[in-house]
Design a protein around this motif. Structure first.
Motif, PDB file in Angstrom:
ATOM      1  N   UNK A   1       0.886  -1.003  -0.104  1.00  0.00           N
ATOM      2  CA  UNK A   1      -0.017   0.007  -0.140  1.00  0.00           C
ATOM      3  C   UNK A   1       0.663   1.102  -0.186  1.00  0.00           C
ATOM      4  N   UNK A   2       0.326   2.375  -0.534  1.00  0.00           N
ATOM      5  CA  UNK A   2       0.984   3.582  -0.379  1.00  0.00           C
ATOM      6  C   UNK A   2       0.278   4.458   0.547  1.00  0.00           C
ATOM      7  N   UNK A   3       0.781   5.137   1.610  1.00  0.00           N
ATOM      8  CA  UNK A   3       0.117   5.944   2.539  1.00  0.00           C
ATOM      9  C   UNK A   3       0.735   7.216   2.457  1.00  0.00           C
ATOM     10  N   UNK A   4      -0.301   8.229   2.670  1.00  0.00           N
ATOM     11  CA  UNK A   4       0.175   9.694   2.483  1.00  0.00           C
ATOM     12  C   UNK A   4      -0.798  10.438   3.406  1.00  0.00           C
ATOM     13  N   UNK A   5       0.053  11.687   3.936  1.00  0.00           N
ATOM     14  CA  UNK A   5      -0.829  12.586   4.743  1.00  0.00           C
ATOM     15  C   UNK A   5      -0.131  13.974   4.687  1.00  0.00           C
ATOM     16  N   UNK A   6      -0.934  14.815   4.537  1.00  0.00           N
ATOM     17  CA  UNK A   6      -0.341  16.243   4.638  1.00  0.00           C
ATOM     18  C   UNK A   6      -1.009  17.242   5.468  1.00  0.00           C
ATOM     19  N   UNK A   7      -0.484  18.183   5.749  1.00  0.00           N
ATOM     20  CA  UNK A   7      -1.125  19.309   7.003  1.00  0.00           C
ATOM     21  C   UNK A   7      -0.523  20.838   6.126  1.00  0.00           C
ATOM     22  N   UNK A   8      -1.729  21.480   6.148  1.00  0.00           N
ATOM     23  CA  UNK A   8      -1.342  22.873   5.500  1.00  0.00           C
ATOM     24  C   UNK A   8      -1.913  24.102   6.559  1.00  0.00           C
ATOM     25  N   UNK A   9      -1.088  25.096   6.780  1.00  0.00           N
ATOM     26  CA  UNK A   9      -1.304  26.170   7.585  1.00  0.00           C
ATOM     27  C   UNK A   9      -1.736  27.408   6.568  1.00  0.00           C
ATOM     28  N   UNK A  10      -2.537  28.287   7.399  1.00  0.00           N
ATOM     29  CA  UNK A  10      -2.932  29.624   6.663  1.00  0.00           C
ATOM     30  C   UNK A  10      -1.865  30.482   6.007  1.00  0.00           C
ATOM     31  N   UNK A  11      -0.705  30.002   6.783  1.00  0.00           N
ATOM     32  CA  UNK A  11       0.483  31.208   6.748  1.00  0.00           C
ATOM     33  C   UNK A  11       1.664  30.485   7.289  1.00  0.00           C
ATOM     34  N   UNK A  12       2.845  31.022   7.010  1.00  0.00           N
ATOM     35  CA  UNK A  12       4.250  30.558   7.708  1.00  0.00           C
ATOM     36  C   UNK A  12       3.858  30.406   9.224  1.00  0.00           C
TER      37      UNK A  12
ATOM     38  N   UNK B   1       5.447  28.190  13.407  1.00  0.00           N
ATOM     39  CA  UNK B   1       6.573  28.013  13.621  1.00  0.00           C
ATOM     40  C   UNK B   1       6.689  26.502  13.114  1.00  0.00           C
ATOM     41  N   UNK B   2       5.878  25.627  13.358  1.00  0.00           N
ATOM     42  CA  UNK B   2       5.932  24.197  13.074  1.00  0.00           C
ATOM     43  C   UNK B   2       4.813  23.589  12.433  1.00  0.00           C
ATOM     44  N   UNK B   3       4.830  22.962  11.437  1.00  0.00           N
ATOM     45  CA  UNK B   3       3.469  22.098  10.754  1.00  0.00           C
ATOM     46  C   UNK B   3       3.865  20.563  11.004  1.00  0.00           C
ATOM     47  N   UNK B   4       3.007  19.836  11.437  1.00  0.00           N
ATOM     48  CA  UNK B   4       3.313  18.425  11.654  1.00  0.00           C
ATOM     49  C   UNK B   4       1.934  17.569  11.109  1.00  0.00           C
TER      50      UNK B   4
ATOM     51  N   UNK C   1       5.816   9.792  11.529  1.00  0.00           N
ATOM     52  CA  UNK C   1       5.613  11.561  11.735  1.00  0.00           C
ATOM     53  C   UNK C   1       6.644  12.336  11.048  1.00  0.00           C
ATOM     54  N   UNK C   2       6.280  13.313  10.398  1.00  0.00           N
ATOM     55  CA  UNK C   2       7.152  14.434   9.723  1.00  0.00           C
ATOM     56  C   UNK C   2       6.712  15.646  10.411  1.00  0.00           C
ATOM     57  N   UNK C   3       7.670  16.652  10.246  1.00  0.00           N
ATOM     58  CA  UNK C   3       7.275  18.165  10.740  1.00  0.00           C
ATOM     59  C   UNK C   3       8.021  18.865   9.890  1.00  0.00           C
ATOM     60  N   UNK C   4       7.745  20.226   9.783  1.00  0.00           N
ATOM     61  CA  UNK C   4       8.533  21.206   8.981  1.00  0.00           C
ATOM     62  C   UNK C   4       8.469  22.460   9.898  1.00  0.00           C
ATOM     63  N   UNK C   5       9.538  23.161  10.009  1.00  0.00           N
ATOM     64  CA  UNK C   5       9.822  24.294  10.889  1.00  0.00           C
ATOM     65  C   UNK C   5       9.750  25.595   9.889  1.00  0.00           C
ATOM     66  N   UNK C   6       9.139  26.788  10.427  1.00  0.00           N
ATOM     67  CA  UNK C   6       9.123  27.914   9.674  1.00  0.00           C
ATOM     68  C   UNK C   6       8.564  27.574   8.295  1.00  0.00           C
ATOM     69  N   UNK C   7       7.398  27.093   8.234  1.00  0.00           N
ATOM     70  CA  UNK C   7       6.643  26.548   6.886  1.00  0.00           C
ATOM     71  C   UNK C   7       5.208  26.798   7.056  1.00  0.00           C
TER      72      UNK C   7
ATOM     73  N   UNK D   1      -3.155  16.068  12.575  1.00  0.00           N
ATOM     74  CA  UNK D   1      -2.585  17.449  12.012  1.00  0.00           C
ATOM     75  C   UNK D   1      -2.463  18.402  12.843  1.00  0.00           C
ATOM     76  N   UNK D   2      -1.186  18.873  12.965  1.00  0.00           N
ATOM     77  CA  UNK D   2      -0.799  19.969  14.112  1.00  0.00           C
ATOM     78  C   UNK D   2      -0.189  21.130  13.496  1.00  0.00           C
ATOM     79  N   UNK D   3      -0.355  22.417  14.297  1.00  0.00           N
ATOM     80  CA  UNK D   3       0.434  23.589  13.638  1.00  0.00           C
ATOM     81  C   UNK D   3       0.983  24.256  14.960  1.00  0.00           C
TER      82      UNK D   3
END
Length: 161
Positions: free
Chosen positions: A73-84, A86-89, A111-117, A140-142
């Motif tokens: 199987x292929x699994x995928x997840x994404x989180x989008x914030x309204x603007x930049x 400190x952290x999106x996860x 788990x995957x996170x991105x800072x200043x994004x 999904x967290x910001x």
């Protein structure tokens, strides 16, 4: 001649109603476990569309599961914030249907996170046991300063060949 045409039309309409009734019966007979239907689809996707889940910083999230070959199987997840922020996860949970308990058992978590994004995504192809249902659930967290917003979603279960 008119009688033959009317008879043929009646037969065609009867067959159409028969098949339409069968399709609807199948759709409503799908088993539901903890919000997810057990399906024979090739993929399933869920999006946090509820306006109430949107916050000052968090826009939305989504998750997907799809067949990726025999026993894969292929699994995928994404989180989008309204603007930049400190952290999106995103946290992606892979779950397997347990027929004995009639519940979803967690198989793996990523788990995957991105800072200043304002966006983060994760995707992975994994090997799974054939002949059972799998679904993906995601959180999904910001974070912006001391403010923290979260939401979640989950797919339907798909049968893996």
């Amino acid at each position: 001649m008119k009688k033959k045409i009317m008879s043929t039309l009646s037969l065609i309409l009867s067959v159409c109603f028969l098949f339409c009734g069968t399709i609807n019966a199948e759709e409503t007979s799908l088993k539901q476990v903890d919000g997810s239907y057990l399906t024979n689809q090739d993929s399933s996707e869920s999006i946090t569309e509820n306006v109430n889940t949107r916050g000052e910083h968090l826009m939305d999230g989504s998750c997907t599961i799809s067949k990726a070959g025999i026993g894969k199987i292929y699994v995928y997840g994404q989180t989008t914030a309204n603007h930049t922020v400190d952290k999106v996860e995103v946290i992606v949970y892979v779950e397997k249907y347990n027929a004995k308990t009639d519940k979803w058992d967690m198989v793996d978590v990523f788990t995957k996170e991105s800072k200043d994004s304002n966006y983060v995504s994760f995707g992975k192809r994994i090997n799974v046991e054939r002949g059972t249902y799998y679904r993906v659930r995601s959180d999904h967290f910001v974070t912006k300063g001391k403010e923290f917003e979260e939401t979640y979603c989950f797919t339907d279960g798909i049968m893996i060949d």
